[in-house]
Write a protein that holds these residues in place. Structure first.
Motif, PDB file in Angstrom:
ATOM      1  N   ASN A   1      81.273  23.794  21.098  1.00  0.00           N
ATOM      2  CA  ASN A   1      80.855  22.755  20.162  1.00  0.00           C
ATOM      3  C   ASN A   1      80.135  21.604  20.861  1.00  0.00           C
ATOM      4  N   TYR A   2      80.658  21.204  22.009  1.00  0.00           N
ATOM      5  CA  TYR A   2      80.115  20.015  22.682  1.00  0.00           C
ATOM      6  C   TYR A   2      79.301  20.321  23.928  1.00  0.00           C
ATOM      7  N   SER A   3      79.539  21.460  24.566  1.00  0.00           N
ATOM      8  CA  SER A   3      78.911  21.703  25.870  1.00  0.00           C
ATOM      9  C   SER A   3      77.584  22.434  25.707  1.00  0.00           C
ATOM     10  N   SER A   4      76.515  21.644  25.559  1.00  0.00           N
ATOM     11  CA  SER A   4      75.202  22.284  25.406  1.00  0.00           C
ATOM     12  C   SER A   4      74.810  23.015  26.685  1.00  0.00           C
TER      13      SER A   4
ATOM     14  N   PRO B   1      81.839  25.945  42.006  1.00  0.00           N
ATOM     15  CA  PRO B   1      81.554  25.170  43.220  1.00  0.00           C
ATOM     16  C   PRO B   1      81.252  23.705  42.927  1.00  0.00           C
ATOM     17  N   THR B   2      80.801  23.396  41.707  1.00  0.00           N
ATOM     18  CA  THR B   2      80.464  22.010  41.356  1.00  0.00           C
ATOM     19  C   THR B   2      81.546  21.383  40.483  1.00  0.00           C
ATOM     20  N   VAL B   3      82.590  22.173  40.160  1.00  0.00           N
ATOM     21  CA  VAL B   3      83.659  21.736  39.258  1.00  0.00           C
ATOM     22  C   VAL B   3      83.078  21.415  37.872  1.00  0.00           C
ATOM     23  N   LYS B   4      82.032  22.134  37.529  1.00  0.00           N
ATOM     24  CA  LYS B   4      81.418  22.009  36.203  1.00  0.00           C
ATOM     25  C   LYS B   4      81.165  23.393  35.624  1.00  0.00           C
ATOM     26  N   VAL B   5      80.926  23.428  34.332  1.00  0.00           N
ATOM     27  CA  VAL B   5      80.502  24.655  33.660  1.00  0.00           C
ATOM     28  C   VAL B   5      79.105  24.439  33.109  1.00  0.00           C
ATOM     29  N   PRO B   6      78.333  25.472  32.915  1.00  0.00           N
ATOM     30  CA  PRO B   6      78.665  26.889  33.029  1.00  0.00           C
ATOM     31  C   PRO B   6      78.584  27.411  34.469  1.00  0.00           C
ATOM     32  N   VAL B   7      79.287  28.533  34.652  1.00  0.00           N
ATOM     33  CA  VAL B   7      79.225  29.299  35.901  1.00  0.00           C
ATOM     34  C   VAL B   7      79.137  30.766  35.512  1.00  0.00           C
ATOM     35  N   LEU B   8      78.273  31.497  36.205  1.00  0.00           N
ATOM     36  CA  LEU B   8      78.179  32.940  35.978  1.00  0.00           C
ATOM     37  C   LEU B   8      78.653  33.661  37.227  1.00  0.00           C
ATOM     38  N   LYS B   9      79.514  34.648  37.035  1.00  0.00           N
ATOM     39  CA  LYS B   9      79.903  35.515  38.153  1.00  0.00           C
ATOM     40  C   LYS B   9      79.330  36.888  37.876  1.00  0.00           C
ATOM     41  N   ASP B  10      78.817  37.501  38.954  1.00  0.00           N
ATOM     42  CA  ASP B  10      78.373  38.896  38.890  1.00  0.00           C
ATOM     43  C   ASP B  10      78.975  39.560  40.119  1.00  0.00           C
ATOM     44  N   GLY B  11      80.140  40.172  39.929  1.00  0.00           N
ATOM     45  CA  GLY B  11      80.865  40.686  41.088  1.00  0.00           C
ATOM     46  C   GLY B  11      81.210  39.538  42.018  1.00  0.00           C
ATOM     47  N   GLU B  12      80.757  39.650  43.273  1.00  0.00           N
ATOM     48  CA  GLU B  12      81.088  38.612  44.264  1.00  0.00           C
ATOM     49  C   GLU B  12      80.175  37.397  44.175  1.00  0.00           C
ATOM     50  N   LEU B  13      79.102  37.532  43.406  1.00  0.00           N
ATOM     51  CA  LEU B  13      78.132  36.431  43.332  1.00  0.00           C
ATOM     52  C   LEU B  13      78.579  35.366  42.321  1.00  0.00           C
ATOM     53  N   THR B  14      78.450  34.107  42.729  1.00  0.00           N
ATOM     54  CA  THR B  14      78.694  32.989  41.817  1.00  0.00           C
ATOM     55  C   THR B  14      77.395  32.215  41.656  1.00  0.00           C
ATOM     56  N   VAL B  15      76.966  32.021  40.400  1.00  0.00           N
ATOM     57  CA  VAL B  15      75.762  31.231  40.132  1.00  0.00           C
ATOM     58  C   VAL B  15      76.165  30.058  39.249  1.00  0.00           C
ATOM     59  N   TRP B  16      75.817  28.845  39.628  1.00  0.00           N
ATOM     60  CA  TRP B  16      76.097  27.666  38.827  1.00  0.00           C
ATOM     61  C   TRP B  16      74.774  27.040  38.416  1.00  0.00           C
ATOM     62  N   GLU B  17      74.838  26.064  37.544  1.00  0.00           N
ATOM     63  CA  GLU B  17      73.670  25.388  36.968  1.00  0.00           C
ATOM     64  C   GLU B  17      73.035  26.296  35.904  1.00  0.00           C
TER      65      GLU B  17
ATOM     66  N   MET C   1      75.436  16.971  21.609  1.00  0.00           N
ATOM     67  CA  MET C   1      75.625  18.168  20.775  1.00  0.00           C
ATOM     68  C   MET C   1      77.001  18.112  20.110  1.00  0.00           C
ATOM     69  N   ASN C   2      77.040  18.358  18.817  1.00  0.00           N
ATOM     70  CA  ASN C   2      78.309  18.451  18.090  1.00  0.00           C
ATOM     71  C   ASN C   2      78.040  19.250  16.822  1.00  0.00           C
ATOM     72  N   PHE C   3      78.273  20.568  16.886  1.00  0.00           N
ATOM     73  CA  PHE C   3      77.977  21.424  15.739  1.00  0.00           C
ATOM     74  C   PHE C   3      78.874  21.132  14.544  1.00  0.00           C
ATOM     75  N   HIS C   4      80.024  20.489  14.787  1.00  0.00           N
ATOM     76  CA  HIS C   4      80.968  20.228  13.686  1.00  0.00           C
ATOM     77  C   HIS C   4      80.722  18.894  12.989  1.00  0.00           C
ATOM     78  N   ARG C   5      79.765  18.132  13.481  1.00  0.00           N
ATOM     79  CA  ARG C   5      79.505  16.831  12.856  1.00  0.00           C
ATOM     80  C   ARG C   5      78.978  17.051  11.437  1.00  0.00           C
ATOM     81  N   PRO C   6      79.551  16.325  10.462  1.00  0.00           N
ATOM     82  CA  PRO C   6      79.074  16.516   9.087  1.00  0.00           C
ATOM     83  C   PRO C   6      77.585  16.161   8.976  1.00  0.00           C
ATOM     84  N   ALA C   7      76.863  16.916   8.200  1.00  0.00           N
ATOM     85  CA  ALA C   7      75.436  16.671   8.015  1.00  0.00           C
ATOM     86  C   ALA C   7      75.207  15.251   7.496  1.00  0.00           C
TER      87      ALA C   7
END
Ligand SMILES: N[C@@H](CCC(=O)N[C@@H](CS)C(=O)NCC(=O)O)C(=O)O
Length: 124
Positions: free
Chosen positions: A12-15, A52-68, A116-122
């Motif tokens: 909802n909030y994490s664009s 590694p940055t203590v933030k999301v998103p993070v993608l893992k592909d097996g042993e690989l970690t990709v952030w940002e 971003m807030n998808f739940h905010r009333p129109a």
């Protein structure tokens, strides 16, 4: 064969989380989704275990970690070229990257004024 796991914080909030999530879902690319909430006063300590940055998103592909988020989408575009995440034409690709980088690194005032807030009333 890729083995993708996407760590996100909130749909909802994490664009930032939403960007690679949307790129994967929209293109029917198989991935596991791990939602780790980030609504903690001083950050969620669990983030340290996968990010590694203590933030999301993070993608893992097996042993690989990709952030940002942008780097994640670039990686997905590379391993799934047929998904068409980036244009085939080199000039068009360069323009897409320039616009994405501009959005990614700029517009701070607009982003903080319009979070971003998808739940905010129109209309509110
Ligand atoms: N530039 C980063 C931004 C990531 C980011 O700021 N993520 C936020 C969630 S939307 C986060 O993890 N916040 C947790 C915190 O700062 O403790 C990207 O594109 O991935």
């Amino acid at each position: 064969m890729p083995d993708l796991e996407l760590f996100i914080g909130n749909k909802n909030y994490s664009s930032w989380s939403f960007r690679p999530w949307l790129a994967l879902r929209q293109n029917d690319i198989p991935f596991r989704e791990t939602l780790v909430p980030f609504e903690f006063e001083n950050g969620n300590p669990a983030f340290k275990t996968f990010s590694p940055t203590v933030k999301v998103p993070v993608l893992k592909d097996g042993e690989l970690t990709v952030w940002e988020s942008l780097a994640i989408i670039e990686y997905i575009a590379e391993i799934y070229p047929d998904a068409g995440l980036l244009p085939a034409d080199r000039f068009a690709r360069a323009r897409v990257r320039a616009a994405s980088a501009e959005m990614h690194s700029g517009f701070a005032a607009m982003r903080s004024a319009f979070p971003m807030n998808f739940h905010r009333p129109a209309g509110s």
